[in-house]
Design an enzyme around this catalytic site. Structure first.
Site, PDB file in Angstrom:
ATOM      1  N   HIS A   1      27.647  13.133  29.857  1.00 51.24           N
ATOM      2  CA  HIS A   1      27.666  11.896  29.069  1.00 51.24           C
ATOM      3  C   HIS A   1      28.099  10.720  29.936  1.00 51.24           C
ATOM      4  O   HIS A   1      28.891  10.894  30.863  1.00 51.24           O
ATOM      5  CB  HIS A   1      28.619  12.021  27.864  1.00 51.24           C
ATOM      6  CG  HIS A   1      28.301  11.027  26.812  1.00 51.24           C
ATOM      7  ND1 HIS A   1      28.849   9.761  26.806  1.00 51.24           N
ATOM      8  CD2 HIS A   1      27.456  11.086  25.759  1.00 51.24           C
ATOM      9  CE1 HIS A   1      28.355   9.096  25.777  1.00 51.24           C
ATOM     10  NE2 HIS A   1      27.505   9.867  25.123  1.00 51.24           N
TER      11      HIS A   1
ATOM     12  N   ASP B   1      23.490  16.371  21.668  1.00 50.68           N
ATOM     13  CA  ASP B   1      22.123  16.872  21.530  1.00 50.68           C
ATOM     14  C   ASP B   1      21.975  18.385  21.664  1.00 50.68           C
ATOM     15  O   ASP B   1      21.047  18.960  21.109  1.00 50.68           O
ATOM     16  CB  ASP B   1      21.219  16.205  22.586  1.00 50.68           C
ATOM     17  CG  ASP B   1      20.790  14.813  22.154  1.00 50.68           C
ATOM     18  OD1 ASP B   1      20.654  14.594  20.942  1.00 50.68           O
ATOM     19  OD2 ASP B   1      20.596  13.952  23.029  1.00 50.68           O
TER      20      ASP B   1
HETATM   21  C1  LIG Z   1      22.652  11.188  22.387  1.00 46.22           C
HETATM   22  C2  LIG Z   1      22.613  11.007  23.838  1.00 46.22           C
HETATM   23  O1  LIG Z   1      21.898  10.162  24.315  1.00 46.22           O
HETATM   24  S1  LIG Z   1      23.662  11.939  24.764  1.00 46.22           S
HETATM   25  C3  LIG Z   1      22.877  12.041  26.365  1.00 46.22           C
HETATM   26  C4  LIG Z   1      21.629  12.873  26.272  1.00 46.22           C
HETATM   27  N1  LIG Z   1      21.051  13.082  27.612  1.00 46.22           N
HETATM   28  C5  LIG Z   1      21.076  14.279  28.217  1.00 46.22           C
HETATM   29  O2  LIG Z   1      21.572  15.270  27.726  1.00 46.22           O
HETATM   30  C6  LIG Z   1      20.389  14.323  29.558  1.00 46.22           C
HETATM   31  C7  LIG Z   1      21.219  15.086  30.577  1.00 46.22           C
HETATM   32  N2  LIG Z   1      22.380  14.332  30.969  1.00 46.22           N
HETATM   33  C8  LIG Z   1      22.290  13.340  31.911  1.00 46.22           C
HETATM   34  O3  LIG Z   1      21.226  13.072  32.477  1.00 46.22           O
HETATM   35  C9  LIG Z   1      23.541  12.522  32.197  1.00 46.22           C
HETATM   36  O4  LIG Z   1      24.686  13.295  31.992  1.00 46.22           O
HETATM   37  C10 LIG Z   1      23.626  11.246  31.347  1.00 46.22           C
HETATM   38  C11 LIG Z   1      22.309  10.441  31.477  1.00 46.22           C
HETATM   39  C12 LIG Z   1      23.869  11.581  29.902  1.00 46.22           C
HETATM   40  C13 LIG Z   1      24.793  10.418  31.860  1.00 46.22           C
HETATM   41  O5  LIG Z   1      24.474  10.001  33.153  1.00 46.22           O
HETATM   42  P1  LIG Z   1      25.599   9.501  34.168  1.00 46.22           P
HETATM   43  O6  LIG Z   1      26.611   8.685  33.451  1.00 46.22           O
HETATM   44  O7  LIG Z   1      24.902   8.879  35.310  1.00 46.22           O
HETATM   45  O8  LIG Z   1      26.242  10.898  34.596  1.00 46.22           O
HETATM   46  P2  LIG Z   1      27.545  11.148  35.457  1.00 46.22           P
HETATM   47  O9  LIG Z   1      27.913   9.941  36.220  1.00 46.22           O
HETATM   48  O10 LIG Z   1      28.553  11.733  34.569  1.00 46.22           O
HETATM   49  O11 LIG Z   1      27.065  12.252  36.469  1.00 46.22           O
HETATM   50  C14 LIG Z   1      28.009  12.793  37.368  1.00 46.22           C
HETATM   51  C15 LIG Z   1      27.392  13.899  38.137  1.00 46.22           C
HETATM   52  O12 LIG Z   1      27.061  14.994  37.265  1.00 46.22           O
HETATM   53  C16 LIG Z   1      25.695  15.302  37.347  1.00 46.22           C
HETATM   54  N3  LIG Z   1      25.190  15.549  36.017  1.00 46.22           N
HETATM   55  C17 LIG Z   1      25.414  14.779  34.921  1.00 46.22           C
HETATM   56  N4  LIG Z   1      24.787  15.318  33.873  1.00 46.22           N
HETATM   57  C18 LIG Z   1      24.173  16.433  34.329  1.00 46.22           C
HETATM   58  C19 LIG Z   1      23.357  17.377  33.704  1.00 46.22           C
HETATM   59  N5  LIG Z   1      23.052  17.298  32.411  1.00 46.22           N
HETATM   60  N6  LIG Z   1      22.879  18.381  34.436  1.00 46.22           N
HETATM   61  C20 LIG Z   1      23.191  18.489  35.752  1.00 46.22           C
HETATM   62  N7  LIG Z   1      23.955  17.614  36.394  1.00 46.22           N
HETATM   63  C21 LIG Z   1      24.432  16.580  35.688  1.00 46.22           C
HETATM   64  C22 LIG Z   1      25.042  14.053  37.896  1.00 46.22           C
HETATM   65  O13 LIG Z   1      23.830  14.341  38.543  1.00 46.22           O
HETATM   66  C23 LIG Z   1      26.088  13.530  38.819  1.00 46.22           C
HETATM   67  O14 LIG Z   1      26.036  14.278  40.013  1.00 46.22           O
HETATM   68  P3  LIG Z   1      26.114  13.536  41.419  1.00 46.22           P
HETATM   69  O15 LIG Z   1      27.411  12.812  41.417  1.00 46.22           O
HETATM   70  O16 LIG Z   1      26.006  14.667  42.404  1.00 46.22           O
HETATM   71  O17 LIG Z   1      24.933  12.619  41.430  1.00 46.22           O
HETATM   72  O1  LIG Z   2      26.410   6.699  24.133  1.00 42.71           O
HETATM   73  C1  LIG Z   2      25.502   7.086  24.872  1.00 42.71           C
HETATM   74  O2  LIG Z   2      25.318   6.686  26.040  1.00 42.71           O
HETATM   75  C2  LIG Z   2      24.532   8.090  24.393  1.00 42.71           C
HETATM   76  C3  LIG Z   2      24.929   8.755  23.114  1.00 42.71           C
HETATM   77  O3  LIG Z   2      25.693   9.696  23.113  1.00 42.71           O
HETATM   78  C4  LIG Z   2      24.423   8.212  21.875  1.00 42.71           C
HETATM   79  O4  LIG Z   2      23.718   7.187  21.880  1.00 42.71           O
HETATM   80  O5  LIG Z   2      24.684   8.818  20.809  1.00 42.71           O
END
Ligand SMILES: CC(=O)SCCNC(=O)CCNC(=O)[C@H](O)C(C)(C)COP(=O)(O)OP(=O)(O)OC[C@H]1O[C@@H](n2cnc3c(N)ncnc32)[C@H](O)[C@@H]1OP(=O)(O)O
Ligand SMILES: O=C([O-])CC(=O)C(=O)O
Length: 375
Positions: A261, A312
């Site tokens: 997240h 999710d």
């Molecule tokens: C309702 C919603 O919208 S909730 C979000 C739904 N989206 C997802 O589930 C997609 C998968 N998750 C992701 O892509 C990301 O976690 C996001 C887009 C939600 C957040 O992105 P960011 O804030 O950039 O993530 P964050 O800074 O915490 O990442 C830190 C590290 O963990 C890794 N990481 C974060 N999420 C994941 C994941 N789901 N799988 C694998 N690695 C991950 C990143 O690649 C990053 O690694 P790095 O430093 O080597 O590049």
């Molecule tokens: O807050 C976010 O970045 C994504 C999320 O969890 C939502 O929209 O429910």
């Protein structure tokens, strides 16, 4: 634990405005809507109470809730031109594109002439969004023209399930839908809400703001993650098979959908709430492996990466166990998040300044003009 502090990419860690609607991760894992804790809301409220809270500013008393539901039921008639437009969209279309187009066509037929109409226009969408997706789905997939006003289900979730399947939903399914829609209703300055606010800041109309938000929610890094999570776990028959595949994906540096997240650091408070329902549904349908696979993925991600399930991940199995087609998962998110998006549009309009950040230029220094024959 404080929120993540990251460098400027993705505007992370920077405040882009203020809101009275929601706090995310203020105390590490917390989530509140207008001061009410998400756990209290999800365990006790109906979705329509939360919609009333977000859009009208307070939790309704019993009479207000009854009147609100009656009002929403009265707004379920799809305009003929909108039905015609939906009938033109092929079964192969992405349902989020159907939502985006449905919202946009509605904005042509019932234009928001003045901001004083914003609440009425939102409540019309709240009543119509389940009808839009189900009308298109049933027509394009089964050749059936459903009567969107022909059901007595007075709650959004039950109404959606009834139109989708033609059968009266069980109390368990209605309860799960209330919880799910409440969990998805609002989340501060997430990407889709921010898109809606940027659009609102130009003094555009409500339907344009919501259309922008739908397009932004569609991507797998945001709302589309629930579908992507389902498409991933349905390939695995056992927890061991899931573990091997997750380890391989992590080695390949793949993103595991439904994990991580942008704001929360330790956990997403919505996960435990939907996970409980996923487990109960798994028992109710006699699921042999999907819930166990999901739990193993959760454990492996924690162990290997310290990453937790976001809202999710367990939504995927919860919806799947209710026989909802995977491609309709994110449109359900839209039916709910509409309330948060619209509440943010109202808030933006109340105290507006056009949102226009700056950029750090990384292109070439100034260059001499070359006539076309010399290039
Ligand atoms: C309702 C919603 O919208 S909730 C979000 C739904 N989206 C997802 O589930 C997609 C998968 N998750 C992701 O892509 C990301 O976690 C996001 C887009 C939600 C957040 O992105 P960011 O804030 O950039 O993530 P964050 O800074 O915490 O990442 C830190 C590290 O963990 C890794 N990481 C974060 N999420 C994941 C994941 N789901 N799988 C694998 N690695 C991950 C990143 O690649 C990053 O690694 P790095 O430093 O080597 O590049
Ligand atoms: O807050 C976010 O970045 C994504 C999320 O969890 C939502 O929209 O429910």
């Amino acid at each position: 634990m404080p929120n993540k502090e990251l460098s400027g990419a993705g505007l992370r860690g920077q405040s882009a405005g203020s809101t009275a609607l929601c706090t995310v991760g203020k105390s590490g894992t917390g989530l509140t809507y207008r001061g009410y804790d998400i756990t209290d809301l999800a365990n006790n409220a109906q979705f329509e109470e939360v919609a009333h809270l977000l859009l009208r500013g307070h939790l309704p008393n019993q009479k207000e809730l009854d009147d609100y539901k009656t009002r929403l039921v009265s707004l379920r008639g799809l305009p003929t031109e909108l039905k015609q437009a939906l009938e033109l969209i092929p079964a192969s279309a992405h349902p989020m594109d159907v939502m985006r187009t449905g919202c946009s066509v509605l904005g042509n037929l019932e234009q928001e002439q003045d901001f004083s109409e914003q609440l009425n226009a939102t409540e019309r969408m709240l009543a119509l969004f389940p009808a839009i997706i189900c009308y298109w789905y049933r027509f394009s997939h089964d050749g059936v023209r459903i009567d969107t006003e022909g059901t007595s289900e007075d709650c959004t979730g039950g109404y959606f399930l009834k139109m989708l399947t033609g059968k009266a939903p069980s109390n368990l399914h209605k309860q799960v839908m209330h919880c799910s829609l409440i969990l998805y209703a609002e989340h501060e300055f997430n990407a889709s809400t921010f898109a809606a606010r940027v659009c609102a800041s130009t003094l555009s109309d409500l339907h344009s703001c919501i259309t922008a938000a739908i397009g932004t929610l569609r991507g797998p890094l945001h709302g589309g993650a629930n579908e992507a999570a389902m498409e991933m776990i349905e390939n695995w028959q056992t927890p061991d098979e899931a573990e091997q595949n997750i380890l391989r994906m992590l080695e390949n540096k793949d993103k595991i959908m439904g994990f991580g997240h942008a704001i929360y650091r330790e956990s997403d408070p919505r996960n435990a709430l939907i996970k409980r329902w996923s487990e109960e549904l798994s028992e109710a349908v006699g699921d042999t492996h999907l819930y166990a696979v999901s739990e193993r993925v959760e454990a492996v991600m924690k162990r290997e990466k310290g990453l937790f399930c976001n809202a999710d991940f367990f939504h995927a199995t919860a919806y799947h166990f209710m026989d909802i087609p995977t491609k309709l998962f994110t449109p359900i998110f839209v039916m709910s998040r509409l309330t948060g998006w619209a509440a943010h549009v109202f808030e933006q309009r109340e105290n507006n300044r056009i949102i226009r950040p700056s950029a750090d230029y990384t292109g070439p220094e100034s260059r001499d003009w070359l006539p076309i024959e010399q290039r």
